[in-house]
Design a protein around this motif. Structure first.
Motif, PDB file in Angstrom:
ATOM      1  N   LEU A   1       0.838  -1.199   0.000  1.00 13.85           N
ATOM      2  CA  LEU A   1       0.000   0.000   0.000  1.00 13.85           C
ATOM      3  C   LEU A   1       0.872   1.248   0.000  1.00 13.85           C
ATOM      4  O   LEU A   1       0.610   2.204  -0.744  1.00 13.85           O
ATOM      5  CB  LEU A   1      -0.914  -0.010   1.225  1.00 13.85           C
ATOM      6  CG  LEU A   1      -1.756   1.251   1.452  1.00 13.85           C
ATOM      7  CD1 LEU A   1      -2.759   1.443   0.322  1.00 13.85           C
ATOM      8  CD2 LEU A   1      -2.472   1.179   2.800  1.00 13.85           C
ATOM      9  N   ASN A   2       1.920   1.252   0.826  1.00 11.43           N
ATOM     10  CA  ASN A   2       2.860   2.381   0.857  1.00 11.43           C
ATOM     11  C   ASN A   2       3.475   2.616  -0.517  1.00 11.43           C
ATOM     12  O   ASN A   2       3.537   3.750  -1.015  1.00 11.43           O
ATOM     13  CB  ASN A   2       3.965   2.107   1.867  1.00 11.43           C
ATOM     14  CG  ASN A   2       3.559   2.370   3.308  1.00 11.43           C
ATOM     15  OD1 ASN A   2       4.378   2.628   4.165  1.00 11.43           O
ATOM     16  ND2 ASN A   2       2.271   2.286   3.600  1.00 11.43           N
ATOM     17  N   LEU A   3       3.944   1.544  -1.141  1.00 13.83           N
ATOM     18  CA  LEU A   3       4.589   1.654  -2.452  1.00 13.83           C
ATOM     19  C   LEU A   3       3.607   2.169  -3.504  1.00 13.83           C
ATOM     20  O   LEU A   3       3.958   3.027  -4.337  1.00 13.83           O
ATOM     21  CB  LEU A   3       5.153   0.295  -2.876  1.00 13.83           C
ATOM     22  CG  LEU A   3       6.189  -0.338  -1.942  1.00 13.83           C
ATOM     23  CD1 LEU A   3       6.649  -1.684  -2.485  1.00 13.83           C
ATOM     24  CD2 LEU A   3       7.386   0.588  -1.742  1.00 13.83           C
ATOM     25  N   GLU A   4       2.377   1.668  -3.458  1.00  8.09           N
ATOM     26  CA  GLU A   4       1.360   2.086  -4.437  1.00  8.09           C
ATOM     27  C   GLU A   4       1.070   3.580  -4.330  1.00  8.09           C
ATOM     28  O   GLU A   4       1.085   4.308  -5.335  1.00  8.09           O
ATOM     29  CB  GLU A   4       0.069   1.287  -4.205  1.00  8.09           C
ATOM     30  CG  GLU A   4      -1.097   1.760  -5.056  1.00  8.09           C
ATOM     31  CD  GLU A   4      -2.449   1.311  -4.520  1.00  8.09           C
ATOM     32  OE1 GLU A   4      -3.454   1.974  -4.831  1.00  8.09           O
ATOM     33  OE2 GLU A   4      -2.501   0.308  -3.759  1.00  8.09           O
ATOM     34  N   LEU A   5       0.794   4.041  -3.118  1.00 13.39           N
ATOM     35  CA  LEU A   5       0.428   5.446  -2.922  1.00 13.39           C
ATOM     36  C   LEU A   5       1.594   6.371  -3.227  1.00 13.39           C
ATOM     37  O   LEU A   5       1.413   7.461  -3.783  1.00 13.39           O
ATOM     38  CB  LEU A   5      -0.067   5.659  -1.489  1.00 13.39           C
ATOM     39  CG  LEU A   5      -1.351   4.918  -1.116  1.00 13.39           C
ATOM     40  CD1 LEU A   5      -1.691   5.130   0.349  1.00 13.39           C
ATOM     41  CD2 LEU A   5      -2.522   5.354  -1.997  1.00 13.39           C
ATOM     42  N   HIS A   6       2.816   5.940  -2.880  1.00 10.30           N
ATOM     43  CA  HIS A   6       3.984   6.777  -3.156  1.00 10.30           C
ATOM     44  C   HIS A   6       4.260   6.837  -4.655  1.00 10.30           C
ATOM     45  O   HIS A   6       4.577   7.908  -5.193  1.00 10.30           O
ATOM     46  CB  HIS A   6       5.208   6.234  -2.421  1.00 10.30           C
ATOM     47  CG  HIS A   6       6.376   7.154  -2.449  1.00 10.30           C
ATOM     48  ND1 HIS A   6       6.504   8.237  -1.599  1.00 10.30           N
ATOM     49  CD2 HIS A   6       7.484   7.191  -3.255  1.00 10.30           C
ATOM     50  CE1 HIS A   6       7.623   8.878  -1.861  1.00 10.30           C
ATOM     51  NE2 HIS A   6       8.238   8.264  -2.859  1.00 10.30           N
ATOM     52  N   ASP A   7       4.141   5.701  -5.350  1.00  9.92           N
ATOM     53  CA  ASP A   7       4.384   5.667  -6.797  1.00  9.92           C
ATOM     54  C   ASP A   7       3.377   6.536  -7.548  1.00  9.92           C
ATOM     55  O   ASP A   7       3.726   7.189  -8.545  1.00  9.92           O
ATOM     56  CB  ASP A   7       4.314   4.232  -7.322  1.00  9.92           C
ATOM     57  CG  ASP A   7       5.499   3.385  -6.883  1.00  9.92           C
ATOM     58  OD1 ASP A   7       6.495   3.972  -6.401  1.00  9.92           O
ATOM     59  OD2 ASP A   7       5.433   2.151  -7.007  1.00  9.92           O
ATOM     60  N   LYS A   8       2.125   6.549  -7.084  1.00 11.11           N
ATOM     61  CA  LYS A   8       1.098   7.366  -7.731  1.00 11.11           C
ATOM     62  C   LYS A   8       1.259   8.849  -7.428  1.00 11.11           C
ATOM     63  O   LYS A   8       0.642   9.686  -8.087  1.00 11.11           O
ATOM     64  CB  LYS A   8      -0.296   6.907  -7.280  1.00 11.11           C
ATOM     65  CG  LYS A   8      -0.720   5.556  -7.840  1.00 11.11           C
ATOM     66  CD  LYS A   8      -2.111   5.204  -7.338  1.00 11.11           C
ATOM     67  CE  LYS A   8      -2.601   3.885  -7.910  1.00 11.11           C
ATOM     68  NZ  LYS A   8      -3.957   3.532  -7.394  1.00 11.11           N
TER      69      LYS A   8
ATOM     70  N   THR B   1       0.212  10.099  -4.715  1.00  7.02           N
ATOM     71  CA  THR B   1      -0.950  10.452  -3.893  1.00  7.02           C
ATOM     72  C   THR B   1      -0.527  10.902  -2.505  1.00  7.02           C
ATOM     73  O   THR B   1      -1.045  11.891  -1.961  1.00  7.02           O
ATOM     74  CB  THR B   1      -1.893   9.242  -3.764  1.00  7.02           C
ATOM     75  OG1 THR B   1      -2.231   8.769  -5.068  1.00  7.02           O
ATOM     76  CG2 THR B   1      -3.156   9.626  -3.013  1.00  7.02           C
ATOM     77  N   VAL B   2       0.423  10.162  -1.921  1.00  5.85           N
ATOM     78  CA  VAL B   2       0.918  10.463  -0.576  1.00  5.85           C
ATOM     79  C   VAL B   2       2.443  10.433  -0.595  1.00  5.85           C
ATOM     80  O   VAL B   2       3.041   9.493  -1.134  1.00  5.85           O
ATOM     81  CB  VAL B   2       0.401   9.443   0.464  1.00  5.85           C
ATOM     82  CG1 VAL B   2       0.922   9.786   1.861  1.00  5.85           C
ATOM     83  CG2 VAL B   2      -1.118   9.398   0.471  1.00  5.85           C
ATOM     84  N   ASN B   3       3.048  11.442  -0.018  1.00  5.94           N
ATOM     85  CA  ASN B   3       4.501  11.454   0.140  1.00  5.94           C
ATOM     86  C   ASN B   3       4.831  10.710   1.430  1.00  5.94           C
ATOM     87  O   ASN B   3       4.382  11.090   2.508  1.00  5.94           O
ATOM     88  CB  ASN B   3       5.021  12.891   0.202  1.00  5.94           C
ATOM     89  CG  ASN B   3       6.533  12.937   0.269  1.00  5.94           C
ATOM     90  OD1 ASN B   3       7.216  12.116  -0.345  1.00  5.94           O
ATOM     91  ND2 ASN B   3       7.068  13.883   1.015  1.00  5.94           N
TER      92      ASN B   3
END
Length: 296
Positions: free
Chosen positions: A172-179, A181-183
């Motif tokens: 989940l961390n990797l997904e949101l960071h790659d997008k 969306t979340v730093n």
């Protein structure tokens, strides 16, 4: 009935009111038109004054019983009001039971419930001995308006975040960071026994860190022993923007023993101060990689 007024007082007030009303009627019948007009004016003024006084007391809440005020406030939140009704109904049923042992046990259970309600009122929600907090973890990370997530990971075992729920959280961390969306920024406190002789971290924690580094997540690392004089910094928590802070306590197998989520801005500020202090002691993971690769 008003708690201050007894039955005799009420009878006296009613009797006095009747006498006054009778007097007003007789005066009105015998009075001249001019006197009648003056009497109407006086009565209107008295009515206005009484209305204004009553309105002021209503605003101050002095005329409403506490329970009525509570119900009026709860009505603003239908979900909470429904729970209040359910609890109130259960309390009435509990109070109707007469067995003394049952009553004593019920009071003990209700005291625990009251303490939990107080914690909730302070913005604190606790998840004991369960990984179910990760559902809320994902909900917070995906919530609109969250752009920064700061995590401090205290790694005491090689099993840290290596099981199914932990792996899902990492993805989940990797997904949101790659997008974008979340730093995501993470400081990792690693127990001394997980460091190798060459100054690097043993697997599988090393692989866990490498994966995050490759996805561009901001990483810093520090040995636990380097915080010996700052023991209050050794903790495991996450800061969800300015919204909440979550603190995790893991068992020897790396699984969650207790997770506390607090929606309190002061607690968030305290966590930010801890984060800033940890930045002073920790080193960029990139620097550790460069030093280790250069020595091989």
């Amino acid at each position: 009935m008003h708690p201050v007024l007894g039955k005799n007082s009420v009878r006296s007030v009613v009797a006095a009111g009747g006498v006054i009303l009778a007097g007003i009627c007789v005066t009105w019948w015998l009075a001249s038109p001019r006197l009648q007009l003056a009497l109407v004016t006086v009565l209107l003024l008295v009515n206005i004054l009484l209305t204004l006084r009553g309105t002021a007391r209503l605003r101050e809440g002095s005329t409403l019983p506490g329970s009525v005020e509570t119900l009026m406030q709860l009505a603003k939140s239908p979900g909470i009001a429904s729970i209040h009704d359910s609890i109130a109904s259960s309390l009435l049923t509990i109070a109707s039971r007469k067995d003394p042992i049952y009553c004593r046990l019920a009071v003990q259970s209700l005291e625990t419930l009251a303490l939990n309600c107080q914690r909730l009122a302070m913005g604190t929600i606790e998840y004991p001995s369960t990984e179910s907090w990760r559902v809320v973890y994902e909900e917070l990370l995906r919530s609109p308006g969250l752009y920064l997530y700061r995590s401090v990971s205290f790694v005491e075992t090689q099993h840290y975040w290596q099981d199914g729920p932990g792996r899902q959280s990492t993805l989940l961390n990797l997904e949101l960071h790659d997008k974008g969306t979340v730093n995501i920024e993470r400081i990792v406190i690693v127990a001394d026994h997980l460091w190798e002789m060459d100054g690097f971290i043993s697997d599988p924690i090393r692989n866990w860190l490498d994966e995050q580094h490759q996805h561009g997540i901001w990483l810093r690392v520090v040995r636990e022993s380097e915080l010996a004089g700052e023991s209050d910094l050794v903790s495991d928590f996450g800061i969800y923007g300015t919204r909440a802070v979550g603190t995790q306590l893991a068992d020897v197998s790396g699984r969650t023993a207790r997770f506390v989520l607090c929606f309190d801005f002061e607690r968030v500020e305290q966590a930010e101060e801890t984060w800033k202090r940890l930045e002073v002691f920790s080193k960029p993971y990139r620097d550790i990689l460069d030093r280790t690769n250069g020595s091989r």
